[in-house]
Design a protein around this motif. Structure first.
Motif, PDB file in Angstrom:
ATOM      1  N   PHE A  90      52.417  20.384  31.726  1.00 18.71           N
ATOM      2  CA  PHE A  90      53.276  21.503  31.354  1.00 18.71           C
ATOM      3  C   PHE A  90      54.372  20.988  30.446  1.00 18.71           C
ATOM      4  O   PHE A  90      54.620  19.782  30.373  1.00 18.71           O
ATOM      5  CB  PHE A  90      53.850  22.229  32.578  1.00 18.71           C
ATOM      6  N   VAL A  91      55.005  21.894  29.741  1.00 18.15           N
ATOM      7  CA  VAL A  91      56.141  21.544  28.892  1.00 18.15           C
ATOM      8  C   VAL A  91      57.373  22.114  29.570  1.00 18.15           C
ATOM      9  O   VAL A  91      57.451  23.324  29.832  1.00 18.15           O
ATOM     10  CB  VAL A  91      55.972  22.103  27.461  1.00 18.15           C
ATOM     11  N   ALA A 112      56.684  17.399  27.377  1.00 20.56           N
ATOM     12  CA  ALA A 112      55.432  17.530  28.127  1.00 20.56           C
ATOM     13  C   ALA A 112      55.477  16.602  29.331  1.00 20.56           C
ATOM     14  O   ALA A 112      55.963  15.468  29.244  1.00 20.56           O
ATOM     15  CB  ALA A 112      54.247  17.191  27.242  1.00 20.56           C
ATOM     16  N   GLN A 113      54.997  17.099  30.462  1.00 19.43           N
ATOM     17  CA  GLN A 113      54.946  16.296  31.676  1.00 19.43           C
ATOM     18  C   GLN A 113      53.606  16.523  32.365  1.00 19.43           C
ATOM     19  O   GLN A 113      53.097  17.642  32.397  1.00 19.43           O
ATOM     20  CB  GLN A 113      56.080  16.687  32.629  1.00 19.43           C
ATOM     21  N   SER A 161      45.295  20.680  23.195  1.00 20.02           N
ATOM     22  CA  SER A 161      46.542  20.073  22.721  1.00 20.02           C
ATOM     23  C   SER A 161      46.663  19.991  21.201  1.00 20.02           C
ATOM     24  O   SER A 161      47.773  20.157  20.681  1.00 20.02           O
ATOM     25  CB  SER A 161      46.768  18.695  23.355  1.00 20.02           C
ATOM     26  N   PRO A 162      45.584  19.779  20.435  1.00 18.49           N
ATOM     27  CA  PRO A 162      45.750  19.762  18.975  1.00 18.49           C
ATOM     28  C   PRO A 162      46.267  21.098  18.421  1.00 18.49           C
ATOM     29  O   PRO A 162      46.891  21.135  17.369  1.00 18.49           O
ATOM     30  CB  PRO A 162      44.341  19.475  18.453  1.00 18.49           C
ATOM     31  N   LYS A 163      46.068  22.180  19.149  1.00 18.46           N
ATOM     32  CA  LYS A 163      46.528  23.484  18.692  1.00 18.46           C
ATOM     33  C   LYS A 163      48.039  23.637  18.823  1.00 18.46           C
ATOM     34  O   LYS A 163      48.618  24.575  18.292  1.00 18.46           O
ATOM     35  CB  LYS A 163      45.813  24.591  19.467  1.00 18.46           C
ATOM     36  N   ALA A 220      54.434  19.998  18.943  1.00 15.32           N
ATOM     37  CA  ALA A 220      55.115  20.319  20.193  1.00 15.32           C
ATOM     38  C   ALA A 220      54.952  19.241  21.263  1.00 15.32           C
ATOM     39  O   ALA A 220      55.841  19.023  22.063  1.00 15.32           O
ATOM     40  CB  ALA A 220      54.607  21.661  20.746  1.00 15.32           C
ATOM     41  N   LEU A 221      53.843  18.528  21.268  1.00 14.52           N
ATOM     42  CA  LEU A 221      53.614  17.486  22.261  1.00 14.52           C
ATOM     43  C   LEU A 221      54.048  16.105  21.781  1.00 14.52           C
ATOM     44  O   LEU A 221      54.020  15.151  22.554  1.00 14.52           O
ATOM     45  CB  LEU A 221      52.131  17.435  22.662  1.00 14.52           C
TER      46      LEU A 221
END
Length: 133
Positions: A71-72, A78-79, A122-124, A128-129
């Motif tokens: 989750f962010v 991100a965690q 995640s690439p989408k 953000a990550l």
């Protein structure tokens, strides 16, 4: 994204005949009561909420302690979290419920694990990550 009250109005007028709600929390109890009157109500949730009682179909989802995931947080970091307890009853992770239903509809998703979901989606998220993997 449209307001929750707009969905309730669409149900009330008969414009929307089916709702698949993911999660049991709602921003407006009065609107939830209107949505509960829909012809077909599928609720995929961890806890009991205003839509779980009137659900036509209830899909039990696992809480965070019963699955792996990412989750962010509110700071944008991100965690990752890991399964702490075995899922109870028939509860399953949200992604697994969706994957099973998609397969039943003839559109199988390629995911077999939480990690595969992360790698596919995640690439989408772009930057953000950051370098979180």
């Amino acid at each position: 994204m449209k307001p929750f009250a707009e969905l309730a109005a669409a149900v009330t007028t008969g414009k929307v005949k089916a709702v698949w709600a993911v999660g049991g929390k709602v921003p407006d109890e009065a609107a939830a009561a209107k949505i509960a009157g829909v012809e077909l109500l599928v609720v995929q949730a961890v806890n009991v909420g205003p839509l779980t009682g009137p659900a036509t179909v209830l899909l039990p989802a696992t809480p965070h302690a019963e699955m792996d995931g990412t989750f962010v947080n509110f700071e944008g970091r991100a965690q990752r979290f890991e399964l702490a307890y075995a899922p109870k009853g028939e509860a399953r992770p949200h992604w697994a419920i969706v994957a099973d239903i998609s397969a039943q509809l003839g559109k199988p998703l390629p995911w077999q694990s939480t990690r595969e979901v992360f790698e596919a989606l995640s690439p989408k998220l772009g930057a953000a990550l950051g370098d979180f993997k």
